[in-house]
Write a protein that holds these residues in place. Structure first.
Motif, PDB file in Angstrom:
ATOM      1  N   ALA A  27       0.813  -1.217   0.000  1.00  0.00           N
ATOM      2  CA  ALA A  27       0.000   0.000   0.000  1.00  0.00           C
ATOM      3  C   ALA A  27       0.844   1.264   0.000  1.00  0.00           C
ATOM      4  O   ALA A  27       0.457   2.275  -0.564  1.00  0.00           O
ATOM      5  N   GLU A  28       2.001   1.231   0.616  1.00  0.00           N
ATOM      6  CA  GLU A  28       2.838   2.415   0.715  1.00  0.00           C
ATOM      7  C   GLU A  28       4.234   2.109   0.175  1.00  0.00           C
ATOM      8  O   GLU A  28       4.762   1.037   0.398  1.00  0.00           O
ATOM      9  N   PRO A  29       4.824   3.049  -0.527  1.00  0.00           N
ATOM     10  CA  PRO A  29       6.185   2.821  -1.003  1.00  0.00           C
ATOM     11  C   PRO A  29       7.169   2.796   0.157  1.00  0.00           C
ATOM     12  O   PRO A  29       6.925   3.396   1.207  1.00  0.00           O
ATOM     13  N   ALA A  30       8.273   2.122  -0.036  1.00  0.00           N
ATOM     14  CA  ALA A  30       9.280   2.046   1.017  1.00  0.00           C
ATOM     15  C   ALA A  30       9.929   3.402   1.261  1.00  0.00           C
ATOM     16  O   ALA A  30      10.256   3.749   2.387  1.00  0.00           O
ATOM     17  N   VAL A  31      10.106   4.184   0.196  1.00  0.00           N
ATOM     18  CA  VAL A  31      10.702   5.511   0.293  1.00  0.00           C
ATOM     19  C   VAL A  31       9.756   6.492  -0.393  1.00  0.00           C
ATOM     20  O   VAL A  31       9.388   6.301  -1.543  1.00  0.00           O
ATOM     21  N   ASP A  85       9.553  12.735  -0.786  1.00  0.00           N
ATOM     22  CA  ASP A  85      10.243  13.771  -0.013  1.00  0.00           C
ATOM     23  C   ASP A  85      11.484  13.249   0.693  1.00  0.00           C
ATOM     24  O   ASP A  85      12.282  14.031   1.196  1.00  0.00           O
ATOM     25  N   GLU A  86      11.685  11.945   0.704  1.00  0.00           N
ATOM     26  CA  GLU A  86      12.890  11.368   1.301  1.00  0.00           C
ATOM     27  C   GLU A  86      14.003  11.160   0.277  1.00  0.00           C
ATOM     28  O   GLU A  86      15.140  10.918   0.646  1.00  0.00           O
ATOM     29  N   ARG A  87      13.668  11.235  -0.999  1.00  0.00           N
ATOM     30  CA  ARG A  87      14.658  11.008  -2.050  1.00  0.00           C
ATOM     31  C   ARG A  87      15.424  12.285  -2.335  1.00  0.00           C
ATOM     32  O   ARG A  87      14.884  13.379  -2.305  1.00  0.00           O
ATOM     33  N   ASP A 116      17.099  12.601  -5.278  1.00  0.00           N
ATOM     34  CA  ASP A 116      17.215  12.732  -6.722  1.00  0.00           C
ATOM     35  C   ASP A 116      16.153  13.647  -7.331  1.00  0.00           C
ATOM     36  O   ASP A 116      16.233  13.979  -8.510  1.00  0.00           O
ATOM     37  N   VAL A 117      15.197  14.093  -6.548  1.00  0.00           N
ATOM     38  CA  VAL A 117      14.147  14.979  -7.048  1.00  0.00           C
ATOM     39  C   VAL A 117      14.483  16.407  -6.639  1.00  0.00           C
ATOM     40  O   VAL A 117      14.602  16.709  -5.459  1.00  0.00           O
ATOM     41  N   PRO A 118      14.642  17.323  -7.609  1.00  0.00           N
ATOM     42  CA  PRO A 118      14.934  18.723  -7.268  1.00  0.00           C
ATOM     43  C   PRO A 118      13.794  19.335  -6.452  1.00  0.00           C
ATOM     44  O   PRO A 118      12.629  18.958  -6.619  1.00  0.00           O
ATOM     45  N   PRO A 119      14.102  20.281  -5.558  1.00  0.00           N
ATOM     46  CA  PRO A 119      13.066  20.884  -4.709  1.00  0.00           C
ATOM     47  C   PRO A 119      11.906  21.484  -5.500  1.00  0.00           C
ATOM     48  O   PRO A 119      10.762  21.419  -5.069  1.00  0.00           O
ATOM     49  N   ALA A 120      12.181  22.051  -6.671  1.00  0.00           N
ATOM     50  CA  ALA A 120      11.103  22.652  -7.465  1.00  0.00           C
ATOM     51  C   ALA A 120      10.095  21.599  -7.918  1.00  0.00           C
ATOM     52  O   ALA A 120       8.918  21.883  -8.060  1.00  0.00           O
ATOM     53  N   GLU A 121      10.556  20.376  -8.140  1.00  0.00           N
ATOM     54  CA  GLU A 121       9.658  19.312  -8.573  1.00  0.00           C
ATOM     55  C   GLU A 121       8.909  18.678  -7.407  1.00  0.00           C
ATOM     56  O   GLU A 121       7.950  17.965  -7.601  1.00  0.00           O
ATOM     57  N   ARG A 122       9.364  18.915  -6.199  1.00  0.00           N
ATOM     58  CA  ARG A 122       8.694  18.364  -5.023  1.00  0.00           C
ATOM     59  C   ARG A 122       7.409  19.122  -4.712  1.00  0.00           C
ATOM     60  O   ARG A 122       6.515  18.610  -4.087  1.00  0.00           O
ATOM     61  N   GLU A 123       7.355  20.381  -5.157  1.00  0.00           N
ATOM     62  CA  GLU A 123       6.177  21.195  -4.899  1.00  0.00           C
ATOM     63  C   GLU A 123       5.023  20.724  -5.778  1.00  0.00           C
ATOM     64  O   GLU A 123       5.214  20.379  -6.939  1.00  0.00           O
ATOM     65  N   SER A 124       3.842  20.750  -5.223  1.00  0.00           N
ATOM     66  CA  SER A 124       2.676  20.382  -6.016  1.00  0.00           C
ATOM     67  C   SER A 124       2.269  21.563  -6.889  1.00  0.00           C
ATOM     68  O   SER A 124       2.716  22.694  -6.696  1.00  0.00           O
ATOM     69  N   ALA A 125       1.406  21.304  -7.829  1.00  0.00           N
ATOM     70  CA  ALA A 125       0.910  22.368  -8.711  1.00  0.00           C
ATOM     71  C   ALA A 125       0.175  23.417  -7.891  1.00  0.00           C
ATOM     72  O   ALA A 125       0.268  24.619  -8.173  1.00  0.00           O
ATOM     73  N   ALA A 126      -0.553  22.990  -6.876  1.00  0.00           N
ATOM     74  CA  ALA A 126      -1.272  23.934  -6.024  1.00  0.00           C
ATOM     75  C   ALA A 126      -0.302  24.839  -5.266  1.00  0.00           C
ATOM     76  O   ALA A 126      -0.551  26.047  -5.136  1.00  0.00           O
ATOM     77  N   ASP A 127       0.809  24.293  -4.795  1.00  0.00           N
ATOM     78  CA  ASP A 127       1.811  25.108  -4.103  1.00  0.00           C
ATOM     79  C   ASP A 127       2.428  26.139  -5.041  1.00  0.00           C
ATOM     80  O   ASP A 127       2.622  27.296  -4.673  1.00  0.00           O
TER      81      ASP A 127
END
Length: 63
Positions: free
Chosen positions: A28-32, A35-37, A39-50
């Protein structure tokens, strides 16, 4: 009337139950989480609403 042993339900151990449920429903839930990775740039971590909300801030309020 004699009871048959194989008709009575046996109790599962917790690990047997988790294994059975994982086989049926999957994980049901990913192991990671994203927001723990690293490899994802901070700009891509933000949602479209943010991103939309930040774009609506008036210039005199600053960043």
């Amino acid at each position: 009337m004699a009871e048959r042993d194989d008709d009575t339900p046996r109790s599962e151990t917790p690990w047997e139950r988790r294994r059975r449920l994982a086989a049926i429903f999957g994980d049901a839930e990913p192991a990671v989480t994203s927001d723990e990775r690293d490899d994802v740039p901070p700009a891509e971590r933000e949602s479209a609403a943010d991103r939309w909300l930040k774009s609506q801030v008036p210039p005199h309020h600053g960043d």
